[in-house]
Design an enzyme around this catalytic site. Sequence first.
Site, PDB file in Angstrom:
ATOM      1  N   THR A 239       0.646  -1.828   1.890  1.00 28.27           N
ATOM      2  CA  THR A 239       1.642  -1.343   1.196  1.00 28.27           C
ATOM      3  C   THR A 239       2.641  -2.359   0.695  1.00 28.27           C
ATOM      4  OG1 THR A 239       3.104  -1.181   3.383  1.00 28.27           O
ATOM      5  CG2 THR A 239       1.566   0.686   3.014  1.00 28.27           C
ATOM      6  N   ASP A 240       3.478  -1.484  -0.123  1.00 27.16           N
ATOM      7  CA  ASP A 240       4.494  -2.534  -0.653  1.00 27.16           C
ATOM      8  C   ASP A 240       5.885  -1.588  -0.831  1.00 27.16           C
ATOM      9  OD1 ASP A 240       4.833  -0.517  -2.765  1.00 27.16           O
ATOM     10  OD2 ASP A 240       3.416  -1.282  -4.021  1.00 27.16           O
ATOM     11  N   ALA A 241       7.118  -2.412  -1.115  1.00 26.32           N
ATOM     12  CA  ALA A 241       8.360  -2.023  -0.833  1.00 26.32           C
ATOM     13  C   ALA A 241       8.641  -0.592  -1.760  1.00 26.32           C
ATOM     14  CB  ALA A 241       9.435  -2.928  -1.287  1.00 26.32           C
TER      15      ALA A 241
END
Lengths: 142, 142, 142, 142
Positions: B14-16
Amino acid sequence: MRFTYYRTIRLSDTDAAGVIYFAQLLSICHEAYEASLETVSIDLRTFFDNSSTAIPIVHGSLDFLRPIFCGDRLAIHLFSRQLQENEFEIDYSIYSRSCRAECLAKAKTRHVCIDPIARRRTSLPESMVRWLALEPPLPENR
Amino acid sequence: MRFTYYRTIRLSDTDAAGVIYFAQLLSICHEAYEASLETVSIDLRTFFDNSSTAIPIVHGSLDFLRPIFCGDRLAIHLFSRQLQENEFEIDYSIYSRSCRAECLAKAKTRHVCIDPIARRRTSLPESMVRWLALEPPLPENR
Amino acid sequence: MRFTYYRTIRLSDTDAAGVIYFAQLLSICHEAYEASLETVSIDLRTFFDNSSTAIPIVHGSLDFLRPIFCGDRLAIHLFSRQLQENEFEIDYSIYSRSCRAECLAKAKTRHVCIDPIARRRTSLPESMVRWLALEPPLPENR
Amino acid sequence: MRFTYYRTIRLSDTDAAGVIYFAQLLSICHEAYEASLETVSIDLRTFFDNSSTAIPIVHGSLDFLRPIFCGDRLAIHLFSRQLQENEFEIDYSIYSRSCRAECLAKAKTRHVCIDPIARRRTSLPESMVRWLALEPPLPENR
């Protein structure tokens, strides 16, 4: 908590030196941590979005004993223990599934529970205290 | 080849923005490809070291239909077919395991077999022709 | 927007096949996109946290023309254009800095602006319309 | 060797907790190591292909002092020193470029030189001994 996570090394885990990219092993250990959280029905999406409490990693280390290659089938043995009311540590021992006598690597992460707004330490949530106390009902032998 | 690969989305995927990092989905599709190669006993370490033949990806694409979150349990359906004696294509359909009617994303990769020294196209090895022709003995329903 | 991003291939970008891991090139193209946003003073932390508007990628593709190795110094030329009031596309051309005549790869991403709560399309924010319209004052030649 | 590497945190470095994915910081430290090798004209492609000598990482550790976000502009200060004729260690101190008084994290890697065929320790190559002895001609202040 004691838990064993099974994982095959994929091409994306490796680098041009022909072995696992070193930092990737810490990431695979974190997968083991996540899988162990799922066994006690912790919802990962809300657990990691940090809205009420956040449990960031403050320290990590890893030691390589033998090279790990693409396609290698690993068993990651995880053992967690509470250090303080707001802190715990996880030890990981990484073995080959085809040659169980051989420890390939070891790793460690330390986690601290904080209030994400105030960024001050706060007690671990109930669910994590339960997760920490958990022992598996039977020895792992699949 | 038809194959289904099961994979839970991990924090590292995932990412921010709170969802899967877009390029990571192509990487997960490649894991499905690797797992399907293992079902016909292809050794991944020697397969990818490119000493005799190399089968690099020359094209990839992906389409997102719905957001994918940490902890989501996916089923990646892979379908490969030979295009030429030195070329094949894989289609991937990514579904949620909890809601099977819902296609989350689609992806595609095209692979070309080359002689890694001359960097010229060469016929696919026997093992890959067999892999391409394989249909699973029973419909996937676990 | 036209922009050039310079990037050296690192060991973590590669895999055991000795070249760049294919999906990693899309990630490097996204770095170019982020760097171009910074040139118009867009704050990346708030841009990607999706609180008011979210601009997810709905499509990506990439084509490899030549192998890319660890240590290779790349120039990624980015060209973006608005397709609709809530949609834009970016073309990336990846060149070697040591041999400029040689295109190594091409990629494309398509981005759609949505209201992250309602998950419905909404107009691109002012800052992005300005970013899309921007032409650099001088040709890139460093 | 003393060296400073500048690096902006990208979306792919982050996770759904909204900060840098912890293991990714070790990867960014390795980028600093690679960039420092380039300053003494070491060719990264042949350096990492391990044909004559291999210098794998046998130990790594990292400590987080403050959260690191997407878009953060970091300065990674690297300091390496030889421990034995076949072993060296690198210390990394990670600072914010906008607030230099604030140390965000620290990391360490230990590297051992081996003969990749015999997998036995062997002396570091001449080029690495030179790299280890190197001090920059002027303090870093850009």
